[in-house]
Enzyme design. Sequence first.
Site, PDB file in Angstrom:
ATOM      1  N   HIS A 207       0.084   1.158  -3.352  1.00  0.00           N
ATOM      2  CA  HIS A 207       0.479   0.287  -2.243  1.00  0.00           C
ATOM      3  C   HIS A 207       1.350  -0.862  -2.723  1.00  0.00           C
ATOM      4  O   HIS A 207       1.494  -1.116  -3.925  1.00  0.00           O
ATOM      5  CB  HIS A 207      -0.777  -0.251  -1.521  1.00  0.00           C
ATOM      6  N   CYS A 223      -6.654   0.211  -7.575  1.00  0.00           N
ATOM      7  CA  CYS A 223      -5.463   0.670  -6.867  1.00  0.00           C
ATOM      8  C   CYS A 223      -4.209   0.435  -7.715  1.00  0.00           C
ATOM      9  O   CYS A 223      -4.215  -0.387  -8.642  1.00  0.00           O
ATOM     10  CB  CYS A 223      -5.321  -0.050  -5.529  1.00  0.00           C
TER      11      CYS A 223
END
Length: 247
Positions: A207, A223
């Site tokens: 992301h 992440c």
Amino acid sequence: MKIFLRSVLGAVAILAAGVTSSAANDRYAERPPVMVSPDLSAPWVLQLGRAPGIVRQSRQVVQQPRVRYAQPARPDRVRTASVQAPVKRVVMRPQINPLYLPQEVAYDGPQKPGTIVIDTTQNFLFLVEKNGKARRYGVGTGKPGFEWSGTHKITNKRVWPDWRPPAEMIKREAARGRYLPTYLAGGEENPLGARALYLGTTEYRIHGTNQPWTIGGSVSSGCIRMRNEDVVDLYERVNVGTTVVVI
């Protein structure tokens, strides 16, 4: 005889007087023209007063105004400072290390074109291309204790994704005095940034981030972070089903 001579001399004297008078009259019969200066402000003309044909004029009308060349005014430092626009203070924010900007590099690994390879030790993401090339991006990866590896597929893609922190993360951060929301709508303040690529059935994503200076470090809870510009670029190049290899 004496009387005759006196008479003759008298006549001669009278004749001479008459000639002289006539010559004098002839001499002054035509007077020379008067030469008047074209400059009516000449001193001798002004002295004539109201002489016939002369109009006395005021010096103020005749004289041309004297032009003075003004010196350039020196700036009034106090006044100038008061009218100058205030200088805007530029806040310098940390920027990404140029090493982590996108670039084309050589690739000789085993993965086929279209595969994403993430090197968590060097903090690079490679999108494998044809002809031994790859497009390389800098990324932020899991901080110590949150490292992981494995192979997954992209199962979903979101534009300006919302964020629902896992319950475990909310509890963990609360113990540190940082309280997370249970839901945060997508936008510039959202920590998932402009795009998100969801990996398999895990809670991990590739992301964006609103903290680009963290790229290149071990900063996340697992992440994979990218600059917003870079995740948008990657988002347009890959599809759902793309293989992601994390090493």
